[in-house]
Scaffold this motif. Sequence first.
Motif, PDB file in Angstrom:
ATOM      1  N   LYS A  90       7.730 -63.948 -62.208  1.00 37.19           N
ATOM      2  CA  LYS A  90       8.263 -62.860 -63.036  1.00 37.19           C
ATOM      3  C   LYS A  90       7.191 -62.179 -63.879  1.00 37.19           C
ATOM      4  N   ASP A  91       5.932 -62.519 -63.653  1.00 38.87           N
ATOM      5  CA  ASP A  91       4.843 -61.921 -64.424  1.00 38.87           C
ATOM      6  C   ASP A  91       4.662 -60.464 -64.017  1.00 38.87           C
ATOM      7  N   PRO A  92       4.967 -59.509 -64.904  1.00 38.59           N
ATOM      8  CA  PRO A  92       4.869 -58.096 -64.532  1.00 38.59           C
ATOM      9  C   PRO A  92       3.437 -57.573 -64.500  1.00 38.59           C
ATOM     10  N   ALA A  94       1.011 -59.157 -62.855  1.00 42.89           N
ATOM     11  CA  ALA A  94       0.368 -59.755 -61.688  1.00 42.89           C
ATOM     12  C   ALA A  94       0.845 -59.052 -60.421  1.00 42.89           C
ATOM     13  N   GLN A  95       0.047 -59.169 -59.370  1.00 40.18           N
ATOM     14  CA  GLN A  95       0.467 -58.654 -58.070  1.00 40.18           C
ATOM     15  C   GLN A  95       0.073 -59.647 -56.986  1.00 40.18           C
ATOM     16  N   GLY A  96       0.934 -59.770 -55.997  1.00 42.20           N
ATOM     17  CA  GLY A  96       0.694 -60.733 -54.930  1.00 42.20           C
ATOM     18  C   GLY A  96       1.650 -61.901 -55.010  1.00 42.20           C
ATOM     19  N   ARG A  97       1.758 -62.630 -53.930  1.00 41.13           N
ATOM     20  CA  ARG A  97       2.672 -63.777 -53.851  1.00 41.13           C
ATOM     21  C   ARG A  97       2.299 -64.858 -54.871  1.00 41.13           C
ATOM     22  N   PRO A  98       3.295 -65.412 -55.572  1.00 42.65           N
ATOM     23  CA  PRO A  98       3.009 -66.513 -56.507  1.00 42.65           C
ATOM     24  C   PRO A  98       2.417 -67.736 -55.802  1.00 42.65           C
ATOM     25  N   ASP A  99       2.733 -67.914 -54.516  1.00 43.87           N
ATOM     26  CA  ASP A  99       2.216 -69.069 -53.785  1.00 43.87           C
ATOM     27  C   ASP A  99       1.037 -68.711 -52.884  1.00 43.87           C
ATOM     28  N   ALA A 100       0.380 -67.594 -53.162  1.00 44.42           N
ATOM     29  CA  ALA A 100      -0.803 -67.216 -52.388  1.00 44.42           C
ATOM     30  C   ALA A 100      -1.863 -68.313 -52.502  1.00 44.42           C
ATOM     31  N   PRO A 101      -2.612 -68.587 -51.445  1.00 47.53           N
ATOM     32  CA  PRO A 101      -3.603 -69.661 -51.490  1.00 47.53           C
ATOM     33  C   PRO A 101      -4.755 -69.397 -52.452  1.00 47.53           C
ATOM     34  N   VAL A 102      -4.992 -68.127 -52.787  1.00 47.95           N
ATOM     35  CA  VAL A 102      -6.082 -67.779 -53.689  1.00 47.95           C
ATOM     36  C   VAL A 102      -5.543 -66.939 -54.843  1.00 47.95           C
ATOM     37  N   LEU A 136      -4.143 -63.331 -51.322  1.00 48.54           N
ATOM     38  CA  LEU A 136      -4.632 -63.254 -52.703  1.00 48.54           C
ATOM     39  C   LEU A 136      -3.542 -62.806 -53.670  1.00 48.54           C
ATOM     40  N   ARG A 137      -3.568 -63.414 -54.841  1.00 48.56           N
ATOM     41  CA  ARG A 137      -2.757 -62.974 -55.977  1.00 48.56           C
ATOM     42  C   ARG A 137      -3.729 -62.596 -57.084  1.00 48.56           C
ATOM     43  N   ILE A 138      -3.497 -61.452 -57.729  1.00 52.46           N
ATOM     44  CA  ILE A 138      -4.336 -61.020 -58.842  1.00 52.46           C
ATOM     45  C   ILE A 138      -3.529 -61.096 -60.125  1.00 52.46           C
ATOM     46  N   GLU A 139      -4.016 -61.869 -61.074  1.00 51.36           N
ATOM     47  CA  GLU A 139      -3.347 -62.014 -62.365  1.00 51.36           C
ATOM     48  C   GLU A 139      -4.201 -61.360 -63.444  1.00 51.36           C
ATOM     49  N   TRP A 140      -3.627 -60.412 -64.137  1.00 51.40           N
ATOM     50  CA  TRP A 140      -4.327 -59.676 -65.185  1.00 51.40           C
ATOM     51  C   TRP A 140      -4.249 -60.423 -66.515  1.00 51.40           C
ATOM     52  N   ARG A 141      -5.364 -60.422 -67.232  1.00 50.74           N
ATOM     53  CA  ARG A 141      -5.397 -60.923 -68.602  1.00 50.74           C
ATOM     54  C   ARG A 141      -5.981 -59.830 -69.490  1.00 50.74           C
ATOM     55  N   ALA A 154      -4.186 -52.547 -74.701  1.00 52.93           N
ATOM     56  CA  ALA A 154      -3.698 -53.803 -74.124  1.00 52.93           C
ATOM     57  C   ALA A 154      -2.212 -53.972 -74.373  1.00 52.93           C
ATOM     58  N   ARG A 155      -1.794 -53.680 -75.601  1.00 52.63           N
ATOM     59  CA  ARG A 155      -0.364 -53.786 -75.906  1.00 52.63           C
ATOM     60  C   ARG A 155       0.439 -52.733 -75.151  1.00 52.63           C
ATOM     61  N   GLY A 156      -0.158 -51.558 -74.950  1.00 54.89           N
ATOM     62  CA  GLY A 156       0.510 -50.521 -74.172  1.00 54.89           C
ATOM     63  C   GLY A 156       0.715 -50.945 -72.731  1.00 54.89           C
ATOM     64  N   ALA A 157      -0.296 -51.593 -72.149  1.00 54.21           N
ATOM     65  CA  ALA A 157      -0.177 -52.087 -70.777  1.00 54.21           C
ATOM     66  C   ALA A 157       0.919 -53.139 -70.692  1.00 54.21           C
ATOM     67  N   TRP A 158       0.955 -54.034 -71.679  1.00 58.29           N
ATOM     68  CA  TRP A 158       1.997 -55.064 -71.702  1.00 58.29           C
ATOM     69  C   TRP A 158       3.371 -54.422 -71.826  1.00 58.29           C
ATOM     70  N   ALA A 159       3.493 -53.430 -72.704  1.00 57.62           N
ATOM     71  CA  ALA A 159       4.779 -52.748 -72.904  1.00 57.62           C
ATOM     72  C   ALA A 159       5.229 -52.030 -71.635  1.00 57.62           C
ATOM     73  N   ALA A 160       4.311 -51.398 -70.940  1.00 52.97           N
ATOM     74  CA  ALA A 160       4.656 -50.746 -69.674  1.00 52.97           C
ATOM     75  C   ALA A 160       5.128 -51.781 -68.658  1.00 52.97           C
ATOM     76  N   GLY A 161       4.515 -52.948 -68.695  1.00 55.81           N
ATOM     77  CA  GLY A 161       4.908 -54.012 -67.786  1.00 55.81           C
ATOM     78  C   GLY A 161       6.321 -54.496 -68.001  1.00 55.81           C
ATOM     79  N   GLN A 162       6.814 -54.398 -69.217  1.00 54.35           N
ATOM     80  CA  GLN A 162       8.184 -54.838 -69.497  1.00 54.35           C
ATOM     81  C   GLN A 162       9.208 -53.952 -68.796  1.00 54.35           C
ATOM     82  N   GLN A 163       8.775 -52.773 -68.365  1.00 51.91           N
ATOM     83  CA  GLN A 163       9.651 -51.877 -67.609  1.00 51.91           C
ATOM     84  C   GLN A 163       9.163 -51.701 -66.174  1.00 51.91           C
TER      85      GLN A 163
END
Length: 269
Positions: A90-92, A94-102, A136-141, A154-163
């Motif tokens: 449910k991480d907005p 991130a992109q890619g399968r949660p069970d991706a090998p990388v 591959l799965r890419i997780e943003w921090r 950063a907060r704007g990106a997080w807020a956009a992710g909530q939608q």
Amino acid sequence: MPKNTKPAAQSGAKATAKSGAAAEPGAPAKSRKPFLIGAAVLVAAGVLGMASYRATSPDAKPTVNDAASTSAPTAGGYPELAGLARRDAKDPLAQGRPDAPVVMIEYADFKCSYCGKFARDTEPALVKKYVDKGTLRIEWRNFPIFGAESEAAARGAWAAGQQGRFRQFHAAAYAQGSKEKGFGGDRLKALAEEAGVPDASRFAADLDSDAAKAAVKKDQEEAYGLGATSTPSFLINGTPIAGAQPMDAFARTIDAAAAAGPADGTGKK
């Protein structure tokens, strides 16, 4: 690991990794809480930290945390570092399968020129070659290091992710010339509109919420805990990469990680 480094001017950004790839220095002096992940792993994480150390504070003395147990790296990277992958379906951000090998974790700042270069020139190719194929799965921090506007973006990106519009906000914020327009309040609203965020009122509320501040702080402290003080910085199944490396450097690391199998044992080949 660098400690209490001083901010460097953005115009002073330079290559920091041994291969000559660029990373943008500039983390301000502040209190940091390193993770107790073992001295051997901190040596690996030092690929991130020492790159920043050389770029931002040549007179500072890095420290080593030897309070926890050590572990040897595997062919696929350091397990403790690979374990930082959240694999949250449910991480907005991130992109890619949660069970991706990388899993590639990216620590980045929207005011970082090299982060923008990576976002425009390299990431799309990685998505096409690896994310779309389930490897591959890419997780943003969020790792804001250039002051108040970095924090706001950063907060704007997080807020956009909530939608559900993080990727669109990310693309708009990293578009050529976007950084030069700044990330003030009106600009963030314009970026949200450009990204297609449906509810402007909710975006404004989320932008200034305690939840947004806590989420950004969590990501930021994770990066500082690894010794990173420059952007962009990456972990690929526990293998650190500092700077906006060429596509081939990422491809080699991803291919090796996929062949070795998940370093944390949670992904599926």
